[in-house]
Enzyme design. Sequence first.
Site, PDB file in Angstrom:
ATOM      1  N   GLU A 185       0.813  -1.293  -0.068  1.00 27.17           N
ATOM      2  CA  GLU A 185      -0.140   0.068  -0.071  1.00 27.17           C
ATOM      3  C   GLU A 185       0.710   1.388  -0.023  1.00 27.17           C
ATOM      4  O   GLU A 185       0.620   2.141   0.840  1.00 27.17           O
ATOM      5  CB  GLU A 185      -0.917   0.157   1.213  1.00 27.17           C
ATOM      6  CG  GLU A 185      -1.862  -1.351   1.175  1.00 27.17           C
ATOM      7  CD  GLU A 185      -2.990  -0.990   2.259  1.00 27.17           C
ATOM      8  OE1 GLU A 185      -2.792  -0.242   3.133  1.00 27.17           O
ATOM      9  OE2 GLU A 185      -3.823  -1.988   2.151  1.00 27.17           O
TER      10      GLU A 185
ATOM     11  N   GLU B 295      -5.122  -8.786   0.524  1.00 28.51           N
ATOM     12  CA  GLU B 295      -5.724  -8.492   2.179  1.00 28.51           C
ATOM     13  C   GLU B 295      -7.195  -8.129   1.751  1.00 28.51           C
ATOM     14  O   GLU B 295      -7.461  -7.637   0.747  1.00 28.51           O
ATOM     15  CB  GLU B 295      -5.116  -7.095   2.823  1.00 28.51           C
ATOM     16  CG  GLU B 295      -3.809  -7.349   3.072  1.00 28.51           C
ATOM     17  CD  GLU B 295      -3.224  -6.001   3.785  1.00 28.51           C
ATOM     18  OE1 GLU B 295      -4.026  -4.971   4.562  1.00 28.51           O
ATOM     19  OE2 GLU B 295      -2.198  -5.516   3.865  1.00 28.51           O
TER      20      GLU B 295
END
Length: 470
Positions: A174, A373
């Site tokens: 991320e 995720e």
Amino acid sequence: MKQRTNQEISFRFPKGFWWGSATSATQIEGAAKEGGKGPNIWDYWYEKEPNRFFNGVGPEVTSDFYHRYKEDIALMKEVGHNSFRFSISWSRLIPDGVGEVNQEAVKFYHDVITELLIHDIEPFVNLFHFDMPLAMQKIGGWENRNVVDAYVRYAKICFELFGDRVKKWFTHNEPIVPVEGGYLYDFHYPNVVDFQRAVQVAYHTIIAHAKAVQTFKQMNIQDGKIGIILNLTPSYPRSAHPADVRAAHIADLFFNRSFLDPAVTGEYPQDLVELLREHGHLPVTEEEDKELIKQNTIDLLGINYYQPRRVKAKEHLPNPEAPFMPERFFDYYVMPGRKMNPYRGWEIYEKGIYDILINIKENYNNIECFISENGMGVEGEERFRDENGVIQDDYRIEFIREHLKWVHKAIEEGVNVKGYHLWTFMDNWSWTNAYKNRYGLVAVDLEQNEKRTIKKSGYWFKALSENNGF
């Protein structure tokens, strides 16, 4: 728990599908001042402003994986893992970011990898998960091109040390989040609010990524693949009105495509470049950068998905005196009747995961990918313990199942998606939120010496993995 028979499987996944979970060093290891580890920005910020962390809980102990990894990996096997993504802590391996390699850290990560392989769990290793070594932040973090070089050296050392047994590598998790948190919205250290600096940080992160990919490819690790983990948040316009559609397009450029396009296609979106040029916010670049990015695209894309982003055209003209922000181009839109996770304040929209995957198929060469995720954080889970001490988290089972239905549909439509990793294996420390919301398949009882107990979802996940479907 009794296995279901084949007849009852409505959603079967491809052979060899990756079932597992993901986590990060700072969120589970603990031992922040042990084993020769140097301080990272989280250790430092907590020391400086403990009030900004939920209940004043910092990163020192977290879930104590550093001391309990053998027990934890045995539990991973018990809840059906065949793969597990963790991160290496740069400041544990190289305490000052640039100097000597810490042999205690080398031993620890070797031992973790060995333990995973003993249990037939494939290690997926990520190199950077928000945890800049403090010594590197002191010279500017990702704003400083020298930190890029230090990171590439760190990556090379990791490939050399562990590449014989680790075949799935990721440069960043991320990467948009440190940009947003540290340089736009003040929820990560260094708490800067400055769009120009944010752009430079984002750009240097991509340069660091591309150079690490280049190094990996030059080393020619047998059967090795390298990728990046991106939190792709679909931007949905309020309506089909051109102003709403444009607002969603710009949000997508900033928050998704600023990393997705250069990592997968080797080029930045032209619209984004033009937008930054028009407003005087292009980053400082070097001549060879363009070719570097173009030549070093990824093999494998990890997709983190939690919630959609809903936007609309601006209701009011932005204040010309205010700091320049992405929200100059759109407003957030609260869709009536949306389904919510009230604890996290996030919308639950399962179809979003399918929309991302179809976009990857249609616009990004159907690159090999996996859900790296997806998960649900809930506050106060203790109240759902039954008489046997098992947390009855049916809401988590429903969350996983409903997302997997859409992943399954995408696979049926030809998307090259190879696995599903839940966030996360056991309850872990979440940045400034600490242990406010719990995400794990395994409960960690902070009151009872961090005792681990498998939740109902953990038993369900085991059956999911054993049956390769549900």
